[in-house]
Design a protein around this motif. Structure first.
Motif, PDB file in Angstrom:
ATOM      1  N   PRO A  98     -11.874  18.390  -2.616  1.00 11.91           N
ATOM      2  CA  PRO A  98     -11.322  18.324  -1.579  1.00 11.91           C
ATOM      3  C   PRO A  98     -11.410  19.488  -0.701  1.00 11.91           C
ATOM      4  O   PRO A  98     -12.350  20.551  -1.191  1.00 11.91           O
ATOM      5  CB  PRO A  98      -9.581  18.356  -2.038  1.00 11.91           C
ATOM      6  N   GLY A  99     -11.020  19.845   0.490  1.00  8.64           N
ATOM      7  CA  GLY A  99     -11.249  21.088   1.357  1.00  8.64           C
ATOM      8  C   GLY A  99     -11.925  20.682   2.590  1.00  8.64           C
ATOM      9  O   GLY A  99     -11.682  21.607   3.631  1.00  8.64           O
ATOM     10  N   ALA A 100     -12.449  19.341   3.143  1.00 11.88           N
ATOM     11  CA  ALA A 100     -12.923  18.956   4.355  1.00 11.88           C
ATOM     12  C   ALA A 100     -11.889  18.656   5.244  1.00 11.88           C
ATOM     13  O   ALA A 100     -12.310  18.845   6.528  1.00 11.88           O
ATOM     14  CB  ALA A 100     -13.926  17.974   4.215  1.00 11.88           C
ATOM     15  N   GLY A 104     -14.010  15.758   9.880  1.00 12.88           N
ATOM     16  CA  GLY A 104     -15.283  16.064   9.039  1.00 12.88           C
ATOM     17  C   GLY A 104     -16.448  16.521   9.849  1.00 12.88           C
ATOM     18  O   GLY A 104     -16.142  16.935  10.941  1.00 12.88           O
ATOM     19  N   PRO A 105     -17.446  16.683   9.082  1.00 16.19           N
ATOM     20  CA  PRO A 105     -18.544  17.421   9.582  1.00 16.19           C
ATOM     21  C   PRO A 105     -19.460  16.433  10.667  1.00 16.19           C
ATOM     22  O   PRO A 105     -19.094  15.413  10.761  1.00 16.19           O
ATOM     23  CB  PRO A 105     -19.498  18.031   8.571  1.00 16.19           C
ATOM     24  N   LYS A 106     -20.322  17.416  11.217  1.00 18.18           N
ATOM     25  CA  LYS A 106     -21.145  16.378  12.098  1.00 18.18           C
ATOM     26  C   LYS A 106     -22.134  15.540  11.380  1.00 18.18           C
ATOM     27  O   LYS A 106     -22.330  15.800  10.001  1.00 18.18           O
ATOM     28  CB  LYS A 106     -22.095  17.398  13.110  1.00 18.18           C
ATOM     29  N   ASN A 160      -2.603  12.280  -0.029  1.00 16.41           N
ATOM     30  CA  ASN A 160      -2.699  13.565  -0.324  1.00 16.41           C
ATOM     31  C   ASN A 160      -4.205  14.077  -0.331  1.00 16.41           C
ATOM     32  O   ASN A 160      -4.640  13.937  -1.543  1.00 16.41           O
ATOM     33  CB  ASN A 160      -2.013  14.329  -1.427  1.00 16.41           C
ATOM     34  N   PHE A 161      -4.645  14.431   0.679  1.00  9.19           N
ATOM     35  CA  PHE A 161      -6.365  14.728   0.619  1.00  9.19           C
ATOM     36  C   PHE A 161      -6.497  15.945  -0.023  1.00  9.19           C
ATOM     37  O   PHE A 161      -7.625  16.496   0.156  1.00  9.19           O
ATOM     38  CB  PHE A 161      -6.798  14.482   1.878  1.00  9.19           C
TER      39      PHE A 161
END
Length: 233
Positions: free
Chosen positions: A197-199, A223-225, A41-42
């Motif tokens: 959390p949130g990403a 996720g981000p770059k 559970n992320f």
């Protein structure tokens, strides 16, 4: 059966700077519960470092210079040649983030400094590459950041059950670093910051993913770059 399942899982076992390897667990935050269990559970705080903390007061900071090569090593239980980092069935990408320490861990702004997914030419995931290298992955601590105390967040994502919602297995761990010798400024454009959390979202194509059907060919790492961006060759 439970013991067999645990043997399939993994933990961040130790870290190294150049040729200096530190003892097991030193500078690595302790986890909540079984140290080999994944986070499914992320949306919970455990996705941050496999615990609910920000900084671990009993964990010392490792002093490192910006620009050096830093190594992380995933293992099961020990550093023997027979102790695989993770089961061959638990294939997937690796990701490494940095986040400058904040009083409130929810305020940490994380940015990704490394990722490796699937290589079509070799037919290998990052987990395969790391297993071939006895669990070790190398990353350069960026020079173009700010000096200060950081959490380095490692994340190995196992995709063998990711074809169902909430089936992906995350194995995050955090290392406490005191980084010096940087340029004390970000490049332009700066990193793409995210929260944990949130990403991650349950419908992200890199998280809700049928590895057996797609065979890695169209995989997108969540996720981000990565920062700093790779310069064209």
């Amino acid at each position: 059966m439970a013991g067999h399942l645990v043997q399939a899982h993994t933990q961040l076992y130790n870290v190294a700077v150049g040729t200096t390897t530190y003892k097991h667990g030193e500078y690595i935050q302790p986890v909540v519960g079984p140290r080999l269990s994944p986070v499914a559970n992320f949306t919970t705080d455990e996705i941050r470092c496999r615990n609910t903390n920000g900084v671990s007061p009993k964990t010392p900071y490792l002093s490192v210079k910006a620009g050096v090569e830093f190594s992380v090593v995933w293992r099961h239980h020990n550093d023997s040649a027979e102790d695989n980092m993770v089961s061959p069935s638990h294939r997937g990408p690796c990701m490494i983030y940095l986040g400058k320490v904040e009083t409130n861990p929810d305020d940490i702004k994380w940015f990704k400094i490394y990722e490796l997914g699937f290589n079509k030419d070799t037919n290998k995931w990052c987990s395969d590459v790391a297993r071939d290298n006895h669990g070790k992955v190398n990353v350069v601590i960026p020079k173009d950041i700010e000096d200060g105390k950081y959490l380095l967040r490692t994340d190995l994502l196992a995709l063998h059950k990711a074809n169902v919602v909430w089936g992906a297995q995350f194995y995050p761990n955090c290392v406490q670093l005191d980084i010096t010798g940087s340029s004390n400024k970000f490049l332009d454009p700066p990193p793409e910051f995210v929260s944990f959390p949130g990403a991650y979202k349950s419908d992200d194509p890199g998280i809700f993913y049928d590895r057996r059907k797609d065979k890695g060919l169209n995989y997108v790492i969540p996720g981000p770059k990565v920062y700093p961006p790779t310069k064209p060759t």
